[in-house]
Scaffold this active site. Structure first.
Site, PDB file in Angstrom:
ATOM      1  N   HIS A  81      40.661 -14.933  23.591  1.00 56.49           N
ATOM      2  CA  HIS A  81      39.494 -14.377  22.907  1.00 56.49           C
ATOM      3  C   HIS A  81      39.562 -14.651  21.403  1.00 56.49           C
ATOM      4  O   HIS A  81      38.599 -15.146  20.799  1.00 56.49           O
ATOM      5  CB  HIS A  81      39.465 -12.868  23.183  1.00 56.49           C
ATOM      6  CG  HIS A  81      38.358 -12.134  22.507  1.00 56.49           C
ATOM      7  ND1 HIS A  81      37.205 -11.762  23.154  1.00 56.49           N
ATOM      8  CD2 HIS A  81      38.222 -11.695  21.230  1.00 56.49           C
ATOM      9  CE1 HIS A  81      36.415 -11.115  22.314  1.00 56.49           C
ATOM     10  NE2 HIS A  81      37.011 -11.069  21.137  1.00 56.49           N
ATOM     11  N   GLU A  82      40.710 -14.355  20.801  1.00 59.97           N
ATOM     12  CA  GLU A  82      40.863 -14.538  19.358  1.00 59.97           C
ATOM     13  C   GLU A  82      40.872 -16.016  18.969  1.00 59.97           C
ATOM     14  O   GLU A  82      40.390 -16.386  17.897  1.00 59.97           O
ATOM     15  CB  GLU A  82      42.138 -13.854  18.874  1.00 59.97           C
ATOM     16  CG  GLU A  82      42.132 -12.342  19.022  1.00 59.97           C
ATOM     17  CD  GLU A  82      40.999 -11.682  18.257  1.00 59.97           C
ATOM     18  OE1 GLU A  82      40.617 -12.214  17.198  1.00 59.97           O
ATOM     19  OE2 GLU A  82      40.486 -10.644  18.717  1.00 59.97           O
ATOM     20  N   HIS A  85      37.418 -17.139  18.358  1.00 67.88           N
ATOM     21  CA  HIS A  85      36.959 -16.825  17.000  1.00 67.88           C
ATOM     22  C   HIS A  85      37.492 -17.839  15.993  1.00 67.88           C
ATOM     23  O   HIS A  85      36.750 -18.347  15.148  1.00 67.88           O
ATOM     24  CB  HIS A  85      37.458 -15.432  16.594  1.00 67.88           C
ATOM     25  CG  HIS A  85      36.811 -14.307  17.318  1.00 67.88           C
ATOM     26  ND1 HIS A  85      35.451 -14.170  17.414  1.00 67.88           N
ATOM     27  CD2 HIS A  85      37.345 -13.227  17.961  1.00 67.88           C
ATOM     28  CE1 HIS A  85      35.159 -13.060  18.086  1.00 67.88           C
ATOM     29  NE2 HIS A  85      36.298 -12.481  18.440  1.00 67.88           N
ATOM     30  N   ASP A 177      33.326  -7.085  18.123  1.00 66.52           N
ATOM     31  CA  ASP A 177      32.450  -8.242  17.920  1.00 66.52           C
ATOM     32  C   ASP A 177      30.982  -7.862  18.034  1.00 66.52           C
ATOM     33  O   ASP A 177      30.127  -8.421  17.343  1.00 66.52           O
ATOM     34  CB  ASP A 177      32.789  -9.333  18.938  1.00 66.52           C
ATOM     35  CG  ASP A 177      34.216  -9.830  18.767  1.00 66.52           C
ATOM     36  OD1 ASP A 177      34.690  -9.878  17.620  1.00 66.52           O
ATOM     37  OD2 ASP A 177      34.860 -10.154  19.780  1.00 66.52           O
TER      38      ASP A 177
END
Length: 383
Positions: A81-82, A85, A177
């Site tokens: 997930h990170e 980003h 988010d």
């Protein structure tokens, strides 16, 4: 006079602060904070009793191992997930300092705030998109293995972990988010980032209250996962509240004093030869910023008044260059930059004075951190 920027190269073999350095992705250090182990232990302890009900016939050892596997898969889901980003931020030209995994979550620390609502929205959406795609892939993979087997449960855990990470992060409150998407939307609609931040901070409070309510509801209803739900929700609500407060504080520091122009804050700049006696340079610095210039026309640095006073007390005729603070790329500000950009640069740079130059690189003044802070304090409305 030529202004040169200096950057110290990172020391090899030295792990950044914030946790155990796992590896680097596109130069970004990926760190594992000590609190990650605490979060994983909580998950293992609370999830183990559920394995026996999800997988009838599982031994105690199998239950513990599968619970540990779930904790690891959750960590890998957060990492993916990170990374989503980080990669989008880099693609948009936004530097990323580091990626940290910690207690029940992760954080991608960008070096500067997105300049546009579109950038904010794209970076925020990238993480949940990655998580939901991984969850869907694992969901399809479940049909390829025998149902209710250990492998099936592991894949199901991975699907659940990614869907949970993706959907939870879409909740409309900072620091999640979804809160960043709310901020981007309000920012785009109003033209003011601060209004978007305040709206998303309110959303963070609503999210935290909802988590606590859901946990208490599980206790009152006697849900099978009530203790797991309580532990996760309380810790997560605490994380959301702290994160929302931190975002609001950062937004307040980021702002530029209302109604104040940069030219009103910068001090006049005086150029002196670098070999000038430090006592003379110190006397000339009253109310001004002093740029010390070598004979070849290259700036030696800005006079550090504290160091100059100390040096003048022992060696008043010593060259002023000995009390110079180097001019680095991150301590040079363009007079054409917006107030918010300048305030953010000052906030993120470890320096107490900054050289302001015009678009042609000519010195236009010196901005001191204390002057900007005083102006912001005067313009800030009372709480």
């Amino acid at each position: 006079m030529a202004v040169t920027g200096e950057h110290g190269p990172p020391r090899r073999g030295v792990a950044p602060e914030g946790g155990l350095l796992l590896f680097r992705v596109s130069g970004i250090p990926v760190l594992l904070a000590p609190s990650w182990w605490i979060g994983s232990l909580i998950i293992v302890v609370l999830y183990t009793p559920l394995v026996g009900r999800l997988l009838p016939g599982a031994t105690t050892l199998t239950s513990w191992l599968l619970a540990a596997a779930f904790a690891v898969l959750l960590g890998l889901s957060v990492l993916a997930h990170e990374l989503g980003h980080c990669l989008v931020a880099l693609r948009l030209g936004i530097p990323v300092r580091r990626l940290r995994l910690f207690l029940l979550g992760g954080l991608s620390e960008v070096a500067r705030t997105p300049r546009q609502p579109r950038q904010e929205g794209l970076v925020a959406a990238a993480g949940p998109v990655v998580s939901l795609l991984l969850g869907a892939f694992c969901g399809l993979l479940m049909f390829a293995v025998p149902a209710e087997s250990a492998a099936w449960l592991l894949i199901a855990e991975c699907a659940v972990a990614n869907f949970a990470v993706g959907l939870f992060n879409l909740l409309p409150g900072l620091p999640l988010d979804g809160g960043r998407l709310v901020r981007a939307g309000v920012w785009a609609a109003t033209g003011h980032r601060e209004k978007g931040t305040r709206a998303a901070v309110v959303g963070g409070g609503v999210v935290a209250a909802g988590l606590v309510f859901w946990a208490l509801w599980g206790l009152m209803a006697g849900s099978e996962d009530r203790w797991l739900r309580l532990g996760v929700c309380v810790v997560t609500a605490w994380f959301v509240i702290l994160g929302a407060r931190s975002e609001l504080a950062a937004e307040t520091r980021r702002g530029w004093p209302e109604g104040v122009r940069l030219s009103e804050l910068v001090r006049p700049v005086l150029q002196l030869p670098a070999e000038s006696p430090v006592s003379d340079a110190l006397a000339a610095s009253a109310g001004r910023g002093v740029v010390l210039v070598r004979a070849d026309g290259v700036a030696a640095g800005l006079l550090d008044e504290t160091a100059a006073a100390h040096l003048a007390g022992t060696s008043p005729n010593a060259p002023a260059e000995m009390a110079a603070e180097p001019i680095r790329a991150d301590t040079v500000l363009l007079s054409s930059e917006s107030g918010e950009e300048i305030a953010e640069r000052v906030r993120e740079t470890a320096a107490w004075q900054f050289l302001v130059v015009d678009d042609e690189g000519r010195p236009a003044g010196v901005l001191r951190r204390e002057d900007l802070r005083a102006a912001m304090t005067r313009s800030r409305p009372p709480a």
